[in-house]
Design a protein around this motif. Structure first.
Motif, short mmCIF file in Angstrom:
data_model
loop_
_atom_site.label_atom_id
_atom_site.label_comp_id
_atom_site.label_asym_id
_atom_site.label_seq_id
_atom_site.Cartn_x
_atom_site.Cartn_y
_atom_site.Cartn_z
N LEU A 107 6.36 20.18 -1.83
CA LEU A 107 6.63 18.75 -1.76
C LEU A 107 7.92 18.42 -2.48
N GLY A 108 8.65 17.47 -1.92
CA GLY A 108 9.89 17.03 -2.54
C GLY A 108 9.66 15.94 -3.57
N ARG A 109 10.73 15.27 -3.98
CA ARG A 109 10.63 14.27 -5.05
C ARG A 109 9.89 13.03 -4.59
N ILE A 110 10.02 12.66 -3.32
CA ILE A 110 9.42 11.41 -2.85
C ILE A 110 8.19 11.76 -2.01
N SER A 111 7.10 12.05 -2.66
CA SER A 111 5.88 12.40 -1.94
C SER A 111 4.95 11.20 -1.81
N ILE A 112 5.28 10.09 -2.45
CA ILE A 112 4.53 8.84 -2.28
C ILE A 112 5.53 7.75 -1.92
N MET A 113 5.21 6.99 -0.88
CA MET A 113 6.09 5.92 -0.40
C MET A 113 5.33 4.60 -0.48
N GLU A 114 5.97 3.59 -1.05
CA GLU A 114 5.37 2.27 -1.15
C GLU A 114 5.80 1.43 0.05
N ILE A 115 4.82 0.82 0.71
CA ILE A 115 5.09 -0.04 1.86
C ILE A 115 4.67 -1.46 1.49
N THR A 116 5.62 -2.39 1.52
CA THR A 116 5.36 -3.78 1.20
C THR A 116 5.30 -4.59 2.49
N ILE A 117 4.26 -5.40 2.62
CA ILE A 117 4.09 -6.26 3.79
C ILE A 117 4.66 -7.63 3.45
N LEU A 118 5.73 -8.05 4.16
CA LEU A 118 6.42 -9.30 3.88
C LEU A 118 6.02 -10.38 4.88
N ASN A 119 6.37 -11.61 4.53
CA ASN A 119 6.06 -12.72 5.44
C ASN A 119 7.32 -13.33 6.07
N PHE B 54 0.86 -1.18 0.00
CA PHE B 54 0.00 0.00 0.00
C PHE B 54 0.90 1.23 0.00
N PHE B 55 0.31 2.41 0.02
CA PHE B 55 1.11 3.62 -0.20
C PHE B 55 0.81 4.66 0.87
N LEU B 56 1.85 5.41 1.22
CA LEU B 56 1.70 6.63 2.03
C LEU B 56 1.87 7.82 1.10
N LYS B 57 1.02 8.81 1.25
CA LYS B 57 1.03 9.97 0.36
C LYS B 57 1.09 11.25 1.17
N ILE B 58 2.01 12.14 0.79
CA ILE B 58 2.08 13.48 1.38
C ILE B 58 1.43 14.45 0.41
N SER B 59 0.56 15.32 0.92
CA SER B 59 -0.05 16.34 0.07
C SER B 59 -0.13 17.65 0.84
N LEU B 60 -0.23 18.74 0.10
CA LEU B 60 -0.38 20.05 0.72
C LEU B 60 -1.80 20.23 1.21
N LEU B 61 -1.97 21.06 2.22
CA LEU B 61 -3.30 21.32 2.76
C LEU B 61 -4.09 22.20 1.79
N MET B 62 -5.43 22.12 1.87
CA MET B 62 -6.28 22.87 0.96
C MET B 62 -6.32 24.36 1.30
N ASP B 63 -6.11 24.71 2.57
CA ASP B 63 -6.15 26.11 2.98
C ASP B 63 -5.01 26.87 2.29
N PRO B 64 -5.31 27.88 1.46
CA PRO B 64 -4.26 28.59 0.73
C PRO B 64 -3.19 29.19 1.64
N GLU B 65 -3.58 29.65 2.82
CA GLU B 65 -2.61 30.27 3.72
C GLU B 65 -1.60 29.24 4.22
N LYS B 66 -2.06 28.00 4.46
CA LYS B 66 -1.16 26.97 4.97
C LYS B 66 -0.32 26.33 3.89
N ARG B 67 -0.60 26.64 2.64
CA ARG B 67 0.19 26.10 1.53
C ARG B 67 1.40 26.97 1.22
N GLU B 68 1.37 28.20 1.71
CA GLU B 68 2.46 29.13 1.42
C GLU B 68 3.72 28.71 2.16
N GLY B 69 4.84 28.78 1.48
CA GLY B 69 6.13 28.50 2.10
C GLY B 69 6.47 27.05 2.27
N VAL B 70 5.68 26.15 1.68
CA VAL B 70 5.97 24.71 1.79
C VAL B 70 5.81 24.09 0.40
#
Length: 836
Positions: A462-474, A444-460
């Motif tokens: 996202l970098g290159r790795i904004s989605i991370m894949e997590i594999t569940i092993l046995n 499954f995946f973890l995703k980083i995204s910016l907040l919808m509030d325009p004020e909270k989006r200023e000054g931040v």
């Protein structure tokens, strides 16, 4: 017999100067409602039962609504062709002798929306009003004005309610160009107040020439003031100073400007952007070049900014089984496409926007993937912050299903992570569910995204790795490390060759492995920058990259290669089978043929999604085939709708396509066809209303208004769901309502008033029903606009016109729908004299 030679007979006929005439009453007699139409009925229906006639006229009305929608689709295509005209703008670039050239639209968004596009969506109502007056010997009727006001009520109350309620859960949409919206809103209220004043107060029951002139002149006044507002001539400047961008066209928001620069050059894809996209696509096994071209076209269409007209055409084609304006992906491609969509603010096609570490905080994951045991329970994932660190910034972290599903394999996450000033790293707890059943590895995946509030989006940012894949092993082994492939092919101008190293069969604990380059026909220092280094895999991490700079010497060479070797693993890990890989540096010409083929396929897919047709051949082909010829993605409903509308499609395929004469020939011909079809709609509605005992005014505000506004409803809903802002969903409703009055009533009333002046008689307009309907709508519209503005500024609604918390948005949507019901009921009661 009189001196004029007039003789009245007993049967109702009369003779003038020895010529016999039959009166209207004698012709129709008990032929019910036969005198209500301008063109209909075309043959005798005298012996038909009234119930059968009413049913046939109702079905004919519905079928003609589909016809109006289809010809309006072609009409919209001509408008798109006209308003898409561009001019070249030359900008300075790093190369002194080669300026950068971009193309910008000639048409202003505000001007296009309030002129051609508003005319396109409102043409049936406007033409119905004009045709009714001309057909009634320049006397005012109830159907045209009733449709104008009824359609405005449906647009404002119902469309706004639908858009408010059907935004995806947890999301909001705000009107971006609030100044233009304010102008059109004020004009929409003034338009109906003015209508009420001239009908009831200034000259009750009579419309004079000067009143009609003022009504019509309000239209160019609206366009001018809206254009000035768009260009920021009024009030406090926007955060994005558009006045500095006048010569470059409307490139706000900035991401739209970047997208257009990266993706299209003179209508073609940007090669570097396509290369970057194909590299990402190739990470998913089993995809062909054709699949990559379809995905690239899909991403391009999604990244572009669309007008309300684009959504309306898409809605009409969905209703008629026509060619879709949005990409149709197979189930497999949809899975890949969804996985590739990192977030709406950072398109994955084209170059990644340049990071500005001194201006923004850069937030991303430490690694692109990790693997954990199923019985691990909870573990932590690191989120890193680089760039500017002296501010407080927040981002949202959430989980996305892959083959692992929420609540079955893991606990879902939807949290806001806040970095305080000077804080560089945060950790988020991820919990895996151990169900004690054997399962293959799942992810499954973890995703980083910016907040919808325009004020909270200023000054931040996202970098290159904004989605991370997590594999569940046995298992719980440290694993083996190896290269992903035995060989990699890169072009000389790539910059850095990225060589993935993977960790398999376990990811427990921290391990390291050394790597080094080995010269072959490519030599370090001449063809690439070699050396050696150390890769570190932290606990659960399964992918790291080796980046090797490639030297572009700009001289023609044969293919050259070097090798990269992994050695000396530590931490319990072992080397896998592929511990050495070859990197081949190829001449760019070898890539050119491949890229040219990909460019052609992608452009063909993008071209297939155009709103308009360039030739008769493509127009007729679309008319003949379900889903525009895309049989593979056609649904059963597409086939049914295509069958029902096939006749209209064939007839309207004869209209000149927008590709001829810049779209203007198609514009005028399709406008004429809409006028003819609107005359038939008016006859059908009037006769149907008469047969079932409805007055024209009631038929207008219900059946006719609903039929003409339904495509706009679906279009606005699609725009509300897919767009980042609410402008295309509800922002254009008030402008369209204003244009309906200024053109739909101002123009026919001016023509009729002039004719009556020539006849030396007043142009009478019944003030009772129209005045009541207009007054009621004006009052209710002010209340509805107040709700929309309250939603924008009150936190309980999420400070947005659309979406927000569930209870307030559904409550406001229900109130808006109730306003429409109040308008329809009370206006209908007035038509039947219940308030006298």
């Amino acid at each position: 017999m009189s001196d004029s030679g007039f003789i009245l007979e007993d049967d109702g006929s009369y003779t003038i100067n020895n010529k016999s005439y039959i009166s209207k009453d004698a012709v129709y007699g008990d032929y019910e409602c036969a005198d209500r139409g301008l063109l209909l009925p075309i043959f005798s229906e005298y012996t038909w039962p009234p119930e059968v006639r009413a049913f046939l006229y109702f079905m004919g009305l519905l079928y003609c609504f589909l016809g109006v929608a289809i010809i309006a689709d072609i009409f919209m295509g001509s408008i798109e062709k006209i308003t898409s005209k561009t001019r070249k703008v030359y900008l300075t670039s790093e190369k002194e002798d080669e300026p950068e050239v971009i193309e910008v639209r000639i048409w202003s968004d505000a001007v296009a929306n309030l002129t051609l596009m508003a005319l396109g969506s409102s043409a049936p109502e406007i033409l119905l009003s004009i045709i009714e007056i001309i057909g009634n010997d320049f006397r005012a009727g109830d159907l045209g004005p009733g449709t104008i006001v009824g359609s405005a009520a449906f647009n404002l109350f119902i469309i706004s309610a639908v858009c408010v309620m059907f935004i995806p859960k947890g999301e909001i949409r705000r009107i971006k160009d609030i100044k233009v919206f304010a102008v059109t809103t004020v004009f929409s209220v003034v338009a109906y107040l003015w209508l009420l004043i001239i009908v009831v107060a200034v000259s009750p029951g009579v419309v004079e020439v000067w009143e009609a002139v003022v009504t019509l002149v309000m239209f160019p006044s609206l366009v001018l003031i809206a254009w000035l507002a768009e260009k920021n001539f009024f009030g406090v400047p926007n955060k994005t100073d558009t006045s500095k961008q006048i010569e470059l066209g409307n490139f706000q928001p900035a991401d739209k400007f970047l997208r257009e620069r990266q993706y299209f050059r003179d209508g073609r894809l940007d090669r570097d952007g396509l290369v970057a996209f194909i590299k990402e696509v190739k990470n998913y096994p089993g995809l062909t070049d054709e699949d990559a071209a379809v995905l690239a076209a899909s991403k391009l269409v999604e990244s572009q900014s669309h007008s309300r007209m684009w959504y309306r055409v898409g809605a009409v084609r969905s209703m008629t089984g026509g060619r879709k304006t949005q990409p149709q992906l197979s189930y497999k491609l949809k899975e890949v496409y969804n996985a590739m969509n990192e977030h709406p603010e950072a398109p994955t096609v084209g170059e990644v926007p340049q990071v500005q570490p001194h201006k923004n905080a850069i937030v991303d994951f430490h690694s692109a993937s990790c693997a954990v045991m199923e019985n691990i329970g909870k573990f932590q994932v690191a989120i890193c912050r680089t760039g500017r660190i002296d501010t407080r910034v927040s981002v949202r972290v959430e989980t996305i299903d892959g083959t692992a599903t929420v609540d079955q394999d893991y606990i879902g996450i939807n949290e806001i992570i806040t970095f305080e000033a000077n804080e560089r790293e945060k950790f988020i707890d991820v919990e895996i569910i151990n169900d004690n059943q054997w399962e293959p590895d799942e992810e499954f995946f973890l995703k980083i995204s910016l907040l919808m509030d325009p004020e909270k989006r200023e000054g931040v940012q996202l970098g290159r790795i904004s989605i991370m894949e997590i594999t569940i092993l046995n298992d719980d082994e440290p694993g083996i490390v190896m290269f992903q492939k035995r060989g990699f092919l890169v072009k000389e101008s790539i910059g850095n060759a990225v060589i993935p190293v993977v960790r398999k069969n376990g990811a427990d604990g921290e391990i390291t492995v050394k790597w080094r380059t080995i010269d072959k026909s490519a030599v370090s220092g001449r063809d690439f920058t070699g050396g050696e280094g150390l890769l570190t895999f932290k606990h659960t991490e399964t992918l790291q990259n080796i980046e090797i700079p490639i030297i572009d010497d700009m001289t023609p060479e044969k293919d050259e290669h070097f090798e990269v070797e992994l050695f000396d693993p530590e931490g319990g890990a072992k080397l896998g089978q592929i511990n050495r890989t070859a990197v081949t540096i190829t001449n760019d010409d070898d890539f050119n043929s491949f890229l040219s083929n990909m460019m052609q396929m992608t452009n063909a897919n993008v071209h297939a999604l155009q709103v308009h047709h360039e030739t008769y051949l493509s127009q007729i082909k679309d008319a003949l085939n379900v889903n525009g010829g895309d049989i593979e993605n056609a649904t059963c409903m597409d086939y049914i709708l295509h069958f029902l509308t096939f006749g209209w499609k064939i007839i309207f395929a004869l209209v000149p396509p927008p590709g001829i004469l810049g779209g203007w020939l198609c514009f005028f011909v399709s406008l004429g066809v809409i006028g003819l079809l609107t005359a038939i709609v008016g006859d059908l509605a009037s006769i149907f209303g008469c047969l079932v005992g409805l007055k024209d005014g009631v038929t207008a505000i219900t059946f006719v208004a609903l039929g003409t506004s339904l495509p706009d409803t679906f279009a606005s809903k699609a725009a509300a769901v897919q767009e980042k802002y609410a402008d295309n969903a509800v922002g254009n409703v008030t402008g369209s309502n204003s244009v309906n009055v200024f053109l739909g009533l101002g123009l026919p009333w001016l023509i009729a008033a002039i004719v009556h002046v020539i006849r030396d008689e007043p142009f009478e307009v019944k003030k009772g029903n129209l005045g009541f309907s207009v007054g009621l709508f004006t009052g209710l519209s002010i209340l509805c606009i107040g709700i929309i503005l309250a939603r924008r500024f009150l936190g309980v609604f999420g400070k947005a016109e659309l979406g927000g918390p569930a209870t307030p948005r559904y409550a406001s949507g229900i109130v808006m729908m109730s306003l429409w019901m109040v308008y329809v009921l009370f206006s209908s009661f007035q038509q039947y004299d219940y308030f006298k």
